[in-house]
Design a protein around this motif. Structure first.
Motif, PDB file in Angstrom:
ATOM      1  N   TYR A  72       3.935   9.883  -0.421  1.00 17.55           N
ATOM      2  CA  TYR A  72       3.603   8.601   0.203  1.00 17.55           C
ATOM      3  C   TYR A  72       4.668   7.526  -0.012  1.00 17.55           C
ATOM      4  CZ  TYR A  72      -1.137  10.155   1.325  1.00 17.55           C
ATOM      5  OH  TYR A  72      -2.220  10.807   1.865  1.00 17.55           O
ATOM      6  N   CYS A  73       5.616   7.776  -0.889  1.00 13.38           N
ATOM      7  CA  CYS A  73       6.617   6.752  -1.222  1.00 13.38           C
ATOM      8  C   CYS A  73       8.041   7.231  -0.917  1.00 13.38           C
ATOM      9  CB  CYS A  73       6.496   6.336  -2.685  1.00 13.38           C
ATOM     10  SG  CYS A  73       4.933   5.519  -3.072  1.00 13.38           S
ATOM     11  N   GLY A  74       8.188   8.042   0.113  1.00 13.44           N
ATOM     12  CA  GLY A  74       9.500   8.513   0.509  1.00 13.44           C
ATOM     13  C   GLY A  74       9.632   8.520   2.018  1.00 13.44           C
ATOM     14  N   ALA A 184      -6.395   4.020  -7.546  1.00  9.24           N
ATOM     15  CA  ALA A 184      -5.320   3.226  -8.138  1.00  9.24           C
ATOM     16  C   ALA A 184      -3.962   3.715  -7.641  1.00  9.24           C
ATOM     17  CB  ALA A 184      -5.392   3.294  -9.663  1.00  9.24           C
ATOM     18  N   ALA A 185      -3.800   5.032  -7.532  1.00  9.28           N
ATOM     19  CA  ALA A 185      -2.528   5.588  -7.062  1.00  9.28           C
ATOM     20  C   ALA A 185      -2.252   5.174  -5.627  1.00  9.28           C
ATOM     21  CB  ALA A 185      -2.547   7.115  -7.190  1.00  9.28           C
ATOM     22  N   MET A 186      -3.272   5.163  -4.779  1.00 10.73           N
ATOM     23  CA  MET A 186      -3.074   4.773  -3.388  1.00 10.73           C
ATOM     24  C   MET A 186      -2.824   3.265  -3.256  1.00 10.73           C
ATOM     25  SD  MET A 186      -2.935   7.492  -1.660  1.00 10.73           S
ATOM     26  CE  MET A 186      -3.461   7.594   0.045  1.00 10.73           C
ATOM     27  N   SER A 187      -3.407   2.470  -4.132  1.00  5.51           N
ATOM     28  CA  SER A 187      -3.080   1.040  -4.152  1.00  5.51           C
ATOM     29  C   SER A 187      -1.613   0.841  -4.506  1.00  5.51           C
ATOM     30  CB  SER A 187      -3.971   0.294  -5.154  1.00  5.51           C
ATOM     31  OG  SER A 187      -5.305   0.255  -4.709  1.00  5.51           O
ATOM     32  N   ASP A 188      -1.115   1.675  -5.424  1.00  2.00           N
ATOM     33  CA  ASP A 188       0.304   1.601  -5.779  1.00  2.00           C
ATOM     34  C   ASP A 188       1.195   1.952  -4.594  1.00  2.00           C
ATOM     35  OD1 ASP A 188      -0.291   0.814  -8.355  1.00  2.00           O
ATOM     36  OD2 ASP A 188      -0.067   2.825  -9.219  1.00  2.00           O
ATOM     37  N   VAL A 189       0.738   2.874  -3.753  1.00  2.00           N
ATOM     38  CA  VAL A 189       1.492   3.222  -2.538  1.00  2.00           C
ATOM     39  C   VAL A 189       1.619   1.994  -1.628  1.00  2.00           C
ATOM     40  CG1 VAL A 189       1.410   4.555  -0.388  1.00  2.00           C
ATOM     41  CG2 VAL A 189       0.908   5.673  -2.581  1.00  2.00           C
ATOM     42  N   TRP A 193       5.307  -0.254  -0.497  1.00  2.00           N
ATOM     43  CA  TRP A 193       5.835  -0.621   0.817  1.00  2.00           C
ATOM     44  C   TRP A 193       5.759  -2.123   1.057  1.00  2.00           C
ATOM     45  CZ3 TRP A 193       8.855   2.819   2.664  1.00  2.00           C
ATOM     46  CH2 TRP A 193       8.627   4.179   2.415  1.00  2.00           C
ATOM     47  N   LEU A 194       4.716  -2.778   0.562  1.00  4.23           N
ATOM     48  CA  LEU A 194       4.648  -4.230   0.690  1.00  4.23           C
ATOM     49  C   LEU A 194       5.791  -4.896  -0.073  1.00  4.23           C
ATOM     50  CD1 LEU A 194       0.785  -4.657   0.367  1.00  4.23           C
ATOM     51  CD2 LEU A 194       2.140  -5.249   2.385  1.00  4.23           C
ATOM     52  N   ASP A 195       6.108  -4.359  -1.246  1.00  8.95           N
ATOM     53  CA  ASP A 195       7.239  -4.890  -2.006  1.00  8.95           C
ATOM     54  C   ASP A 195       8.556  -4.693  -1.266  1.00  8.95           C
ATOM     55  OD1 ASP A 195       5.617  -5.724  -4.095  1.00  8.95           O
ATOM     56  OD2 ASP A 195       5.970  -3.940  -5.326  1.00  8.95           O
ATOM     57  N   ARG A 196       8.616  -3.675  -0.402  1.00 11.69           N
ATOM     58  CA  ARG A 196       9.825  -3.450   0.391  1.00 11.69           C
ATOM     59  C   ARG A 196       9.893  -4.331   1.622  1.00 11.69           C
ATOM     60  NH1 ARG A 196      11.885   1.211  -2.132  1.00 11.69           N
ATOM     61  NH2 ARG A 196      13.996   1.450  -1.308  1.00 11.69           N
ATOM     62  N   VAL A 198       7.295  -4.639   4.221  1.00 12.71           N
ATOM     63  CA  VAL A 198       6.558  -4.348   5.449  1.00 12.71           C
ATOM     64  C   VAL A 198       5.510  -5.437   5.689  1.00 12.71           C
ATOM     65  CG1 VAL A 198       6.918  -1.863   5.149  1.00 12.71           C
ATOM     66  CG2 VAL A 198       4.757  -2.892   4.433  1.00 12.71           C
ATOM     67  N   ASP A 199       5.169  -5.623   6.946  1.00 11.37           N
ATOM     68  CA  ASP A 199       4.288  -6.721   7.352  1.00 11.37           C
ATOM     69  C   ASP A 199       2.841  -6.288   7.521  1.00 11.37           C
ATOM     70  OD1 ASP A 199       6.385  -8.895   7.833  1.00 11.37           O
ATOM     71  OD2 ASP A 199       7.170  -7.227   9.008  1.00 11.37           O
ATOM     72  N   GLY A 200       2.551  -5.024   7.226  1.00  7.14           N
ATOM     73  CA  GLY A 200       1.188  -4.551   7.319  1.00  7.14           C
ATOM     74  C   GLY A 200       1.135  -3.062   7.557  1.00  7.14           C
ATOM     75  N   PHE A 201      -0.078  -2.577   7.813  1.00  6.33           N
ATOM     76  CA  PHE A 201      -0.322  -1.145   7.974  1.00  6.33           C
ATOM     77  C   PHE A 201      -1.323  -0.904   9.091  1.00  6.33           C
ATOM     78  CE2 PHE A 201       0.693  -1.925   3.551  1.00  6.33           C
ATOM     79  CZ  PHE A 201       1.661  -0.981   3.281  1.00  6.33           C
ATOM     80  N   ARG A 202      -1.099   0.175   9.807  1.00  7.41           N
ATOM     81  CA  ARG A 202      -2.141   0.756  10.646  1.00  7.41           C
ATOM     82  C   ARG A 202      -2.723   1.873   9.787  1.00  7.41           C
ATOM     83  NH1 ARG A 202      -3.020   6.232  12.558  1.00  7.41           N
ATOM     84  NH2 ARG A 202      -4.108   6.148  14.554  1.00  7.41           N
TER      85      ARG A 202
END
Length: 533
Positions: A72-74, A184-189, A193-196, A198-202
């Motif tokens: 999820y982080c690559g 918790a792991a998915m919140s970290d995901v 991306w938010l830290d990178r 991104v403006d949101g998610f679908r």
């Protein structure tokens, strides 16, 4: 419906979905990639949209073309790497655009390290990160649930002697969102991306995320017939849309809001009353935009559309903002459904209704039915149920940019065939034609951006003609009448009581005589109304 004034960007804006495999290939392997998206960003900006939604770009074995996530982080190497992604988001923001990523939380790939650990033994610490159950009393699956791609939702694992749940392919095991460590792991995901930037998610199939704790059988669907998908033999009462899923949605919204002006779009296929619950409440908001697919799924006639619009608007909570979609990577092309003339009418409908529109790549060119030989079909949904004709490949064919070899998409044979008429129906040709579908979209998008009535204005349905759909958009001193003829014959229309009919400011036709009080066959028109008398 009342006019909105203090609005975030996603209420005023238009979202443009890019399917990365099919947008632009930069390295000659026949598959689109992130560098290709970067190369075409000027086109997206000039189109006049406000945000890009990218279909999944994460590492994946591609059993379901990216919706089976292995990390999820690559970034999937076919598409590039994190450095290319960082360049992409910088280039997007430099053009004043926003970026939404496709987050796939219901399931991972069976090649994800989490699942490899989970299936390694019953006592592995990550065993409970997925949904494992013993066989039923008859030795078969634990219940009768059917995968969305056909067949049982349960897959037997010989090594550990249990079944695991998969709502889609067996290569896509469902994650267990009742497990706090997984949550918790998915919140970290999301934070990654938010830290990178991104403006949101679908958020993919968000309503699937929690299952009934007791895993009872789903009830039979008495309306099912063999022509319909196997999944629909059952009513997904216990396998989707459980109350606890809304708690997760609240947590995701709280996280997104902590980053400021971010947006969450939820993929949700539910009746209006249940669909509206995904907005949450003012005290506990959930996703900003529960995706509304009703223009994709329902009959194309004025009476049906009028009822759909009225019912949907009526179902929204007072603080909820509507949204509309006419195409996606999962749905038949709108021009294939209704023909090119009505596809223009559909474009005018999409961009003048109250709410946030989402436009799918290629629909702005009017790409219609695409011929794909059986040996080139790639969609696993089609390959599992070919007799039902539900394959999604025809919506995922490469973007045609010009009349060069392979339509300027690649220097090699693309992963899917191009649209049959790509030599004439491409971006370069339509850019040069004042009356093309592309130029029509650009004009509509520019009009929408400049018009408070079309972005934040109030909305009022008018008329009762079974062939003509009309409504008023109004903000401040600007009052617009939209008249859409969904028939193949000229039709009369009435000017709303108390108003005068002003200028024609847009028509789906090159020339329009609509000021006479008649709209031509397959014509949509936007009029300026003069003040009430």
């Amino acid at each position: 419906m009342a006019e909105r004034r203090d609005t975030p960007w996603w209420e005023r804006g238009v979202i443009y979905q890019i399917y990365p495999r099919s947008f632009q290939d930069s390295n000659g392997d026949g598959i689109g990639d992130l560098a290709g998206v970067i190369a075409r960003l000027d086109y997206v900006a000039q189109l006049g949209v406000d945000a890009i939604w990218l279909s999944p770009i994460f590492p994946s074995p591609m059993a379901d073309f990216g919706y089976d996530v292995a990390d999820y982080c690559g970034i999937e190497p076919l598409f590039g790497d994190l450095a290319t992604f960082d360049r992409l988001i910088s280039e997007i923001h430099a053009r004043g655009l926003k970026l939404l990523l496709d987050f796939v939380p219901n399931h991972s790939s069976d090649q994800h390290p989490w699942f490899i650990e989970s299936r390694s033994s019953r006592d592995n610490p990550k065993r409970d990160w997925y949904i494992w159950r013993d066989a039923g009393a008859d030795g078969g699956p634990p219940n009768n649930w059917i995968s969305d791609f056909g067949g049982s939702s349960w897959e037997w694992d010989e090594a550990t002697g249990q079944y695991y749940l998969h709502a889609f392919l067996k290569e896509q095991p469902d994650l267990n969102w009742r497990n706090p460590e997984l949550r918790a792991a998915m919140s970290d995901v999301l934070r990654f991306w938010l830290d990178r930037g991104v403006d949101g998610f679908r958020i993919d199939v968000i309503w699937h995320m929690i299952k009934h704790e007791a895993f009872p059988d789903n009830p039979l669907n008495p309306a099912w017939t063999p022509e319909v998908r196997e999944r629909d033999k059952l009513i997904q009462l216990h396998s989707t849309d459980q109350p606890e899923a809304h708690t997760i949605s609240v947590e995701m919204r709280r996280l997104a809001d902590s980053y400021g002006d971010r947006v969450l779009v939820g993929e949700i296929f539910l009746p209006n009353d249940r669909h509206a619950k995904w907005y949450g409440t003012p005290e506990q908001p959930q996703v900003h935009l529960p995706f509304n697919f009703q223009l994709i799924e329902n009959p194309w006639d004025a009476a049906s559309l009028r009822q759909i619009i009225a019912d949907y608007e009526g179902s929204l909570p007072a603080f909820g903002w509507p949204n509309w979609v006419i195409g996606s990577h999962d749905a038949p092309r709108i021009a294939a459904r209704v023909g090119e003339a009505q596809a223009r009418v559909a474009a005018m409908l999409l961009l003048t209704l109250r709410g946030t529109p989402t436009l799918y790549q290629g629909d702005e060119l009017g790409i219609g039915e695409v011929t794909i030989p059986p040996e080139r079909m790639r969609d696993p949904q089609h390959l599992r149920e070919p007799e039902r004709g539900i394959g999604r490949d025809r919506s995922r064919t490469p973007m045609p940019w010009n009349d060069a070899p392979f339509a300027g998409f690649s220097t090699a044979e693309p992963w899917l065939p191009l649209n049959d008429d790509w030599r004439a129906r491409n971006v370069a040709a339509q850019s040069a034609d004042e009356h093309s579908m592309l130029r029509f979209f650009q004009k509509l998008l520019a009009l929408r951006r400049s018009s408070p009535a079309l972005t934040i204005g109030s909305f009022t349905l008018k008329g009762a003609d079974d062939e003509v759909l009309s409504y008023i958009r109004q903000a401040g001193d600007e009052t617009l009448l939209i008249v859409l003829n969904l028939s193949s014959q000229a039709r009369r229309f009435a000017t709303p009581h108390g108003y005068g009919l002003g200028d024609t400011i847009a028509s789906t036709l090159a020339r329009s005589d609509a000021k006479t009080g008649t709209v031509a066959a397959d014509e949509g028109v936007i009029f300026r109304l003069t003040g009430k008398h």
